[in-house]
Design a protein around this motif. Structure first.
Motif, PDB file in Angstrom:
ATOM      1  N   ALA A  71      55.863 -84.510  14.893  1.00 34.37           N
ATOM      2  CA  ALA A  71      57.107 -83.733  15.001  1.00 34.37           C
ATOM      3  C   ALA A  71      57.077 -82.798  16.214  1.00 34.37           C
ATOM      4  N   GLU A  72      55.898 -82.225  16.507  1.00 35.15           N
ATOM      5  CA  GLU A  72      55.830 -81.264  17.620  1.00 35.15           C
ATOM      6  C   GLU A  72      56.061 -81.940  18.983  1.00 35.15           C
ATOM      7  N   ASN A  73      55.943 -83.275  19.020  1.00 37.53           N
ATOM      8  CA  ASN A  73      56.174 -84.000  20.285  1.00 37.53           C
ATOM      9  C   ASN A  73      57.536 -84.680  20.333  1.00 37.53           C
ATOM     10  N   GLN A  74      58.457 -84.225  19.485  1.00 33.25           N
ATOM     11  CA  GLN A  74      59.734 -84.934  19.361  1.00 33.25           C
ATOM     12  C   GLN A  74      60.557 -84.939  20.648  1.00 33.25           C
ATOM     13  N   PHE A  75      60.244 -84.031  21.577  1.00 33.12           N
ATOM     14  CA  PHE A  75      61.026 -84.031  22.820  1.00 33.12           C
ATOM     15  C   PHE A  75      60.846 -85.326  23.614  1.00 33.12           C
ATOM     16  N   LEU A  76      59.754 -86.056  23.341  1.00 34.95           N
ATOM     17  CA  LEU A  76      59.566 -87.352  24.011  1.00 34.95           C
ATOM     18  C   LEU A  76      60.777 -88.259  23.782  1.00 34.95           C
ATOM     19  N   LEU A  77      61.406 -88.141  22.625  1.00 37.84           N
ATOM     20  CA  LEU A  77      62.582 -88.982  22.342  1.00 37.84           C
ATOM     21  C   LEU A  77      63.739 -88.677  23.302  1.00 37.84           C
ATOM     22  N   SER A  78      63.896 -87.405  23.638  1.00 39.60           N
ATOM     23  CA  SER A  78      64.934 -87.038  24.606  1.00 39.60           C
ATOM     24  C   SER A  78      64.648 -87.677  25.954  1.00 39.60           C
ATOM     25  N   LYS A  79      63.366 -87.693  26.308  1.00 44.61           N
ATOM     26  CA  LYS A  79      62.997 -88.285  27.612  1.00 44.61           C
ATOM     27  C   LYS A  79      63.261 -89.789  27.613  1.00 44.61           C
ATOM     28  N   ILE A  80      62.876 -90.460  26.509  1.00 45.18           N
ATOM     29  CA  ILE A  80      63.050 -91.917  26.411  1.00 45.18           C
ATOM     30  C   ILE A  80      64.529 -92.279  26.532  1.00 45.18           C
ATOM     31  N   ILE A  81      65.359 -91.592  25.752  1.00 39.77           N
ATOM     32  CA  ILE A  81      66.789 -91.930  25.717  1.00 39.77           C
ATOM     33  C   ILE A  81      67.452 -91.599  27.065  1.00 39.77           C
ATOM     34  N   SER A  82      67.124 -90.426  27.615  1.00 34.04           N
ATOM     35  CA  SER A  82      67.723 -90.056  28.915  1.00 34.04           C
ATOM     36  C   SER A  82      67.341 -91.058  29.992  1.00 34.04           C
ATOM     37  N   LEU A  83      66.066 -91.433  30.026  1.00 35.39           N
ATOM     38  CA  LEU A  83      65.628 -92.373  31.071  1.00 35.39           C
ATOM     39  C   LEU A  83      66.250 -93.758  30.873  1.00 35.39           C
ATOM     40  N   GLY A  84      66.419 -94.167  29.617  1.00 31.97           N
ATOM     41  CA  GLY A  84      67.064 -95.463  29.355  1.00 31.97           C
ATOM     42  C   GLY A  84      68.493 -95.482  29.892  1.00 31.97           C
ATOM     43  N   ILE A  85      69.229 -94.404  29.638  1.00 30.42           N
ATOM     44  CA  ILE A  85      70.621 -94.333  30.134  1.00 30.42           C
ATOM     45  C   ILE A  85      70.612 -94.304  31.673  1.00 30.42           C
TER      46      ILE A  85
END
Ligand code: BTN
Length: 243
Positions: A71-85
């Motif tokens: 949970a403490e590393n959840q910001f990785l999801l923001s990076k994944i989604i932003s980079l995909g877009i």
């Protein structure tokens, strides 16, 4: 696989809300996408409303089970989604950047927004719903939006939404897979593609306005700003404004 199953809806309150209800009732596979033509109560960050003309844009929510992430590393999801877009948009547009934490900009204008809602159990993420609003064929926006743009406004072309969705899902999937083995590269690329990275600009926090330079995003997703007195200031989302 992201987009292997697509639930198509004509009209819904919010694709994020719909998917979060559905996943409570039904066993769903990772990668299910809810795609709506219209949202009656589309949600943005900071309790904002997400506006979108019916049938003109991408309004999707993607279901992920990122059990590999604490949970403490959840910001990785923001990076994944932003980079995909960003990967998808960079194929047809120049100067596409990520405005921290996960707005997508073309020059000084916003073309896409992301709303990620995670369900946390203990120290793990049990599921994540990544909502994406991408302006595609809309050319008129309400005057209350500060600086919107769309693929059509930028290229003058009209896009097939199903094709856009297919290509976007492939890019999201590629970044999601990459994050399993190359989390560090994702973090570096995210920072390198940040709007205003390493340039001096004006910001505002609860004490007032100041000039500073974005130097990093820490692992918790905080914005690291070096101010003119050489102080490193770290901000969570909502604690600082770009001016
Ligand atoms: C923002 O920039 O404020 C985030 C906007 C996110 C909008 C998308 S549209 C599809 C999904 N469903 C919602 O209700 N919101 C997200």
């Amino acid at each position: 696989m992201i987009g292997n199953t697509i639930i198509r809806l004509n009209s819904v309150d919010s694709t994020n809300s719909y998917l979060s209800q559905l996943v409570k009732k039904k066993e769903l596979k990772e990668g299910v996408v809810v795609f709506a033509q219209e949202q009656l109560a589309g949600r943005g960050q900071l309790n904002n409303v997400w506006e979108s003309e019916q049938g003109k844009n991408i309004l999707i929510s993607v279901l992920l089970f990122p059990h590999f992430l604490k949970a403490e590393n959840q910001f990785l999801l923001s990076k994944i989604i932003s980079l995909g877009i960003l990967d998808f948009l960079s194929a047809c547009l120049k100067d596409v950047k990520i405005k921290w934490p996960n707005d997508i900009y073309v020059g000084e204008k916003k073309i896409a927004g992301v709303l990620i809602e995670n369900t946390i159990r203990g120290s793990a993420i049990s599921n994540s719903i990544a909502g994406i609003g991408l302006n595609v064929n809309q050319t008129l926006f309400s005057a209350s939006l500060p600086n919107p743009t769309s693929l059509k406004l930028e290229t003058l072309d009209t896009f097939d939404l199903n094709e856009v969705l297919e290509k976007l899902c492939a890019k999201l999937e590629a970044r999601y897979k990459q994050s399993l083995v190359e989390g560090e590269i994702i973090a570096e690329e995210y920072i390198a593609r940040l709007y205003r990275y390493k340039t001096r600009h004006l910001y505002r926090d609860n004490k007032g306005e100041f000039y500073a330079t974005i130097t990093n995003i820490d692992k918790y997703g905080r914005l690291c700003l070096l101010d003119e007195k050489n102080n490193m200031r770290k901000y969570a989302f909502k604690e600082v404004e770009f001016i």
